[in-house]
Design a protein around this motif. Structure first.
Motif: not given
Length: 431
Positions: A234-238
């Motif tokens: 989710m960090i990569i997504v954001n």
């Protein structure tokens, strides 16, 4: 000075412009995870409620949060696949735990990201804004045909509805003046929906079955659980969303004829991080600046933040009153598609206007613009070309805005270094 009624109408126009994009995410995620009707209704209501809160926070602004730009926040499509994957292998509580932590990351990383804005000169921002507009056009055309996956995709009546909506918007822009001209998209949507109703294409069954009141509850799907892999995902997504939002901020700056400062972008991203945390707490979604609304600002020429403030308030109310929210869903996809043609095309033209300020004959600017736009548009129209790559690479490259932006940034750095190294060589030869 706009009256309250006019501000409300303009705000509603923004809500209708982004509504389909906001609602489709919970529909896809809920459908993929097999949620029941009650859970789906909650997911949509919580999403709209949090969209509204996030938009209000972005527009109002404080010392550290909010860009104070007329930006609408909506759930990011980049998160759809990862949320489904995390929830399928573990549960929704793990997905929401990861969303909350990734929101904290965005808040903390925003100042560091702000230091990278030197890599966004005019040639890069112009290319990125152009890519945003061009990559949205396939979305518009899918809606014109009736919506991807619709059994009536491409039916002549869908094309006719889209054409009628488009012609009404153009006619209002051509012959109307003042406030009526500024709500041309809203007029087009209303007329298109009335015509669709006469054709038997508008149904109110969803309105009748919707409940009157729904209150967003923290941790509706359970106490958050934390998994390192899910958090990193989710960090990569954001991070991807941060790059996308930067392009939207610059596009809004162009539409409102103001220079977007580093502090505005940092505060805007901090605000998005807080919105992502709210999305995790209320079991909604990660949020990002919505490019759908930039074209509307260019088209209406209404730049006041009060309108976006009204849009945020309307979304909060829709999130609390599902029956009203369901009423906005009766607008057929083809009608929305007709309006999207104008709005998304306006974003692309805004990008071209930025590029017109750059001398494309110098410093490799032509190559930067050409390659980044080609890569961005190619990724947006044919994302399946990256299906064989690892998940991380797919997440980056299947988003046309991100792949095009990265191409522009990397090429600008490379060509800048090439130019710098060429100067001493030339001087030495001259001496």
């Amino acid at each position: 000075m706009l009256s309250k009624q006019k501000v409300f109408a303009l705000g509603l126009q923004h809500v209708l412009a982004m509504y389909a994009g906001a609602v489709i995410v919970p529909l896809i995620v809920g459908g993929a995870l097999g949620l029941n009707g009650t859970q789906m209704a909650y997911l949509i209501a919580a999403d709209l409620f949090t969209c509204g809160l996030a938009t209000l926070l972005q527009v109002m602004g404080t010392k550290y949060f909010g860009s104070r730009l007329p930006v609408v926040l909506g759930c990011t499509f980049t998160a759809v696949g990862p949320i489904i994957a995390i929830a399928s292998t573990s549960n929704l509580a793990t997905a929401y735990g990861a969303i909350i932590i990734s929101g904290v990351f965005v808040v903390l990383a925003a100042p560091l990201y702000g230091k990278l804005l030197k890599f966004f000169p005019t040639i890069v921002t112009g290319s990125v804004v152009t890519i945003i507009g061009l990559s949205l056009i396939p979305v518009a055309m899918n809606n014109v045909a009736g919506g991807q996956g619709s059994p009536e995709f491409g039916q002549p009546r869908n094309l006719l509805l889209a054409l009628i909506t488009l012609l009404v918007i153009l006619a209002v822009n051509r012959w109307a003046t003042g406030f009526l001209r500024s709500v041309s998209v809203l007029v087009g949507l209303v007329v298109g929906t009335i015509v669709a109703y006469a054709m038997g294409l508008v149904h109110f069954s969803s309105v009748g079955s919707a409940s009157w009141v729904s209150i967003a509850q923290p941790f509706y799907f359970g106490t958050p659980q934390f998994n390192l892999t899910a958090v990193i995902t989710m960090i990569i997504v954001n991070i991807v969303s941060m790059v996308e939002s930067t392009g939207v901020y610059f596009a809004v700056g162009k539409a409102t004829e103001q220079k977007v400062e580093k502090k505005q972008i940092v505060n805007g991203l901090r605000s998005e991080g807080l919105a992502i945390m709210l999305g995790g707490i209320f079991n909604a979604f990660p949020y990002t600046a919505f490019s759908q609304n930039v074209g509307l600002i260019s088209l209406t020429r209404v730049k006041t933040r009060n309108v976006i403030f009204a849009a945020g308030g309307i979304m909060v109310v829709l999130g609390l009153l599902p029956k009203l929210a369901a009423l906005t869903t009766v607008v057929p996809n083809a009608v929305l598609g007709g309006a999207m043609i104008v709005m998304f095309g306006s974003v692309a033209v805004s990008g071209m206007a930025i590029l017109s300020e750059v001398d494309l004959r110098k410093d490799g600017n032509l190559l930067i613009a050409a390659c980044s736009i080609a890569v961005g548009l190619g990724s947006a129209t044919l994302p399946s070309m990256f299906d064989q790559l690892p998940e991380f690479a797919k997440m980056l490259l299947q988003n046309g805005i991100v792949s095009g932006s990265l191409t522009a940034i990397i090429m600008n750095i490379f060509l800048s270094k090439t130019k710098e190294s060429a100067v001493p060589a030339a001087s030495q030869k001259a001496s």
